[in-house]
Scaffold this motif. Structure first.
Motif, PDB file in Angstrom:
ATOM      1  N   ALA A 135     -26.621  -4.886  -5.868  1.00  0.00           N
ATOM      2  CA  ALA A 135     -27.268  -4.162  -6.971  1.00  0.00           C
ATOM      3  C   ALA A 135     -28.570  -4.854  -7.363  1.00  0.00           C
ATOM      4  O   ALA A 135     -29.598  -4.194  -7.560  1.00  0.00           O
ATOM      5  CB  ALA A 135     -26.323  -4.070  -8.169  1.00  0.00           C
ATOM      6  N   ASP A 136     -28.542  -6.191  -7.457  1.00  0.00           N
ATOM      7  CA  ASP A 136     -29.754  -6.941  -7.801  1.00  0.00           C
ATOM      8  C   ASP A 136     -30.852  -6.723  -6.761  1.00  0.00           C
ATOM      9  O   ASP A 136     -32.014  -6.503  -7.111  1.00  0.00           O
ATOM     10  CB  ASP A 136     -29.454  -8.433  -7.925  1.00  0.00           C
ATOM     11  CG  ASP A 136     -28.602  -8.766  -9.148  1.00  0.00           C
ATOM     12  OD1 ASP A 136     -28.446  -7.897 -10.033  1.00  0.00           O
ATOM     13  OD2 ASP A 136     -28.067  -9.904  -9.190  1.00  0.00           O
ATOM     14  N   ARG A 137     -30.491  -6.784  -5.488  1.00  0.00           N
ATOM     15  CA  ARG A 137     -31.473  -6.551  -4.419  1.00  0.00           C
ATOM     16  C   ARG A 137     -32.070  -5.155  -4.514  1.00  0.00           C
ATOM     17  O   ARG A 137     -33.229  -4.939  -4.191  1.00  0.00           O
ATOM     18  CB  ARG A 137     -30.817  -6.679  -3.041  1.00  0.00           C
ATOM     19  CG  ARG A 137     -30.703  -8.062  -2.503  1.00  0.00           C
ATOM     20  CD  ARG A 137     -30.154  -7.981  -1.080  1.00  0.00           C
ATOM     21  NE  ARG A 137     -29.926  -9.296  -0.518  1.00  0.00           N
ATOM     22  CZ  ARG A 137     -30.240  -9.648   0.711  1.00  0.00           C
ATOM     23  NH1 ARG A 137     -30.783  -8.790   1.543  1.00  0.00           N
ATOM     24  NH2 ARG A 137     -30.016 -10.866   1.141  1.00  0.00           N
ATOM     25  N   ALA A 138     -31.234  -4.193  -4.913  1.00  0.00           N
ATOM     26  CA  ALA A 138     -31.678  -2.797  -4.997  1.00  0.00           C
ATOM     27  C   ALA A 138     -32.474  -2.522  -6.271  1.00  0.00           C
ATOM     28  O   ALA A 138     -33.117  -1.472  -6.382  1.00  0.00           O
ATOM     29  CB  ALA A 138     -30.471  -1.864  -4.923  1.00  0.00           C
ATOM     30  N   PRO A 146     -18.016   4.107  -5.078  1.00  0.00           N
ATOM     31  CA  PRO A 146     -16.958   3.610  -5.960  1.00  0.00           C
ATOM     32  C   PRO A 146     -16.284   2.311  -5.514  1.00  0.00           C
ATOM     33  O   PRO A 146     -15.663   1.630  -6.327  1.00  0.00           O
ATOM     34  CB  PRO A 146     -15.943   4.750  -5.993  1.00  0.00           C
ATOM     35  CG  PRO A 146     -16.309   5.668  -4.892  1.00  0.00           C
ATOM     36  CD  PRO A 146     -17.735   5.427  -4.548  1.00  0.00           C
ATOM     37  N   ASP A 147     -16.402   1.966  -4.216  1.00  0.00           N
ATOM     38  CA  ASP A 147     -15.820   0.710  -3.750  1.00  0.00           C
ATOM     39  C   ASP A 147     -16.580   0.224  -2.516  1.00  0.00           C
ATOM     40  O   ASP A 147     -17.464   0.914  -2.001  1.00  0.00           O
ATOM     41  CB  ASP A 147     -14.320   0.853  -3.459  1.00  0.00           C
ATOM     42  CG  ASP A 147     -14.008   1.942  -2.446  1.00  0.00           C
ATOM     43  OD1 ASP A 147     -14.806   2.151  -1.504  1.00  0.00           O
ATOM     44  OD2 ASP A 147     -12.959   2.595  -2.583  1.00  0.00           O
ATOM     45  N   ARG A 148     -16.234  -0.949  -2.066  1.00  0.00           N
ATOM     46  CA  ARG A 148     -16.926  -1.573  -0.934  1.00  0.00           C
ATOM     47  C   ARG A 148     -16.809  -0.713   0.336  1.00  0.00           C
ATOM     48  O   ARG A 148     -17.768  -0.564   1.076  1.00  0.00           O
ATOM     49  CB  ARG A 148     -16.365  -2.971  -0.679  1.00  0.00           C
ATOM     50  CG  ARG A 148     -17.089  -3.719   0.430  1.00  0.00           C
ATOM     51  CD  ARG A 148     -16.595  -5.142   0.561  1.00  0.00           C
ATOM     52  NE  ARG A 148     -16.711  -5.866  -0.684  1.00  0.00           N
ATOM     53  CZ  ARG A 148     -17.837  -6.475  -1.088  1.00  0.00           C
ATOM     54  NH1 ARG A 148     -18.904  -6.444  -0.352  1.00  0.00           N
ATOM     55  NH2 ARG A 148     -17.868  -7.112  -2.241  1.00  0.00           N
ATOM     56  N   ASP A 149     -15.623  -0.134   0.569  1.00  0.00           N
ATOM     57  CA  ASP A 149     -15.453   0.695   1.765  1.00  0.00           C
ATOM     58  C   ASP A 149     -16.396   1.892   1.750  1.00  0.00           C
ATOM     59  O   ASP A 149     -16.986   2.240   2.779  1.00  0.00           O
ATOM     60  CB  ASP A 149     -14.007   1.176   1.899  1.00  0.00           C
ATOM     61  CG  ASP A 149     -13.071   0.062   2.348  1.00  0.00           C
ATOM     62  OD1 ASP A 149     -13.568  -0.983   2.810  1.00  0.00           O
ATOM     63  OD2 ASP A 149     -11.851   0.235   2.231  1.00  0.00           O
ATOM     64  N   ASP A 181     -18.898  -9.081   3.018  1.00  0.00           N
ATOM     65  CA  ASP A 181     -18.217  -9.604   1.826  1.00  0.00           C
ATOM     66  C   ASP A 181     -19.186 -10.034   0.731  1.00  0.00           C
ATOM     67  O   ASP A 181     -18.766 -10.583  -0.288  1.00  0.00           O
ATOM     68  CB  ASP A 181     -17.323 -10.795   2.207  1.00  0.00           C
ATOM     69  CG  ASP A 181     -16.135 -10.369   3.041  1.00  0.00           C
ATOM     70  OD1 ASP A 181     -15.703  -9.204   2.900  1.00  0.00           O
ATOM     71  OD2 ASP A 181     -15.647 -11.181   3.844  1.00  0.00           O
ATOM     72  N   VAL A 182     -20.476  -9.791   0.929  1.00  0.00           N
ATOM     73  CA  VAL A 182     -21.468 -10.166  -0.081  1.00  0.00           C
ATOM     74  C   VAL A 182     -21.092  -9.506  -1.414  1.00  0.00           C
ATOM     75  O   VAL A 182     -20.630  -8.358  -1.436  1.00  0.00           O
ATOM     76  CB  VAL A 182     -22.899  -9.764   0.380  1.00  0.00           C
ATOM     77  CG1 VAL A 182     -23.034  -8.269   0.483  1.00  0.00           C
ATOM     78  CG2 VAL A 182     -23.949 -10.337  -0.531  1.00  0.00           C
ATOM     79  N   PRO A 183     -21.217 -10.223  -2.536  1.00  0.00           N
ATOM     80  CA  PRO A 183     -20.852  -9.631  -3.833  1.00  0.00           C
ATOM     81  C   PRO A 183     -21.649  -8.363  -4.135  1.00  0.00           C
ATOM     82  O   PRO A 183     -22.854  -8.288  -3.858  1.00  0.00           O
ATOM     83  CB  PRO A 183     -21.182 -10.741  -4.842  1.00  0.00           C
ATOM     84  CG  PRO A 183     -21.099 -12.005  -4.042  1.00  0.00           C
ATOM     85  CD  PRO A 183     -21.597 -11.641  -2.664  1.00  0.00           C
ATOM     86  N   ASN A 210     -30.434   0.557   1.440  1.00  0.00           N
ATOM     87  CA  ASN A 210     -31.330  -0.399   2.098  1.00  0.00           C
ATOM     88  C   ASN A 210     -30.998  -1.837   1.720  1.00  0.00           C
ATOM     89  O   ASN A 210     -30.993  -2.730   2.564  1.00  0.00           O
ATOM     90  CB  ASN A 210     -32.792  -0.084   1.763  1.00  0.00           C
ATOM     91  CG  ASN A 210     -33.284   1.167   2.439  1.00  0.00           C
ATOM     92  OD1 ASN A 210     -32.801   1.541   3.506  1.00  0.00           O
ATOM     93  ND2 ASN A 210     -34.234   1.846   1.821  1.00  0.00           N
ATOM     94  N   ALA A 211     -30.718  -2.055   0.433  1.00  0.00           N
ATOM     95  CA  ALA A 211     -30.361  -3.397  -0.018  1.00  0.00           C
ATOM     96  C   ALA A 211     -29.048  -3.854   0.610  1.00  0.00           C
ATOM     97  O   ALA A 211     -28.910  -5.006   1.040  1.00  0.00           O
ATOM     98  CB  ALA A 211     -30.256  -3.429  -1.548  1.00  0.00           C
TER      99      ALA A 211
END
Length: 195
Positions: free
Chosen positions: A40-43, A55-58, A33-35, A21-22
């Protein structure tokens, strides 16, 4: 011991849902491309928790895409099944797409999503389900005389990503609903029209 393992699985599912959701909100607002730390902070989870799940952005983009498309399929099925007519179902579904700001999300995710579909059969399957539900509503709305005969399924699918921008302080918060009504009026058959 069983209660503990069930609790851990529930917590893990909760963390995964919070991350998805975040990420969905972050992608819609800022692009893919958001960090990862921002997500993680939003979540409300640590970066390590995020990377254990994705494990990765993809992997995160595929996860978000699948969750998002599954939600759209559920919305389309509910609109089709719960509304009294296909036209009512179709207009409900398009209104929900606009409300979700689907256009902004599609702009952020679509290029990556198209690549992901080629590699992930689950995404292809859920997109097919959305198409099937929308096609059913379109076909029935045409048969009922509620939708113009010259409107193709691809036309309606493009409207799913309709974006209506209203800037901060806009005096008309109903702008999106008004624009949607105008668009929907354009989909209706005109009296004394051959179309």
């Amino acid at each position: 011991m069983r209660i503990t393992s069930e609790r851990l699985r529930a917590d893990a599912r909760g963390n995964r849902d919070q991350i998805l959701n975040a990420a969905l909100d972050a992608f819609r607002d800022h692009g893919t491309d958001v960090p990862m730390k921002n997500i993680a902070d939003r979540a409300g989870v640590g970066v390590g928790t995020l990377y254990r799940r994705f494990p990765d952005r993809d992997a995160l983009i595929v996860g978000v895409s699948h969750a998002h498309l599954t939600r759209l399929a559920e919305m389309a099925a509910a609109a089709r099944d719960e509304e009294p007519t296909a036209w009512a179902g179709l207009t409900r579904f398009l209104a929900e797409c606009l409300e979700l700001r689907l256009g902004a999300l599609a702009s952020a995710i679509e290029p990556t999503l198209h690549r992901a579909i080629k590699a992930h059969a689950a995404l292809f399957e859920v997109r097919d389900r959305i198409s099937e539900y929308v096609d059913e509503m379109i076909t029935q709305a045409r048969a009922d005389g509620d939708l113009r005969a010259d409107i193709a399924a691809d036309d309606v699918k493009l409207l799913m990503t309709l974006q209506v921008h209203s800037g901060p302080g806009d005096p008309d918060p109903e702008a999106a609903a008004r624009v949607l009504r105008i668009v929907l009026d354009g989909l209706r058959p005109q009296p004394n029209s051959a179309v």
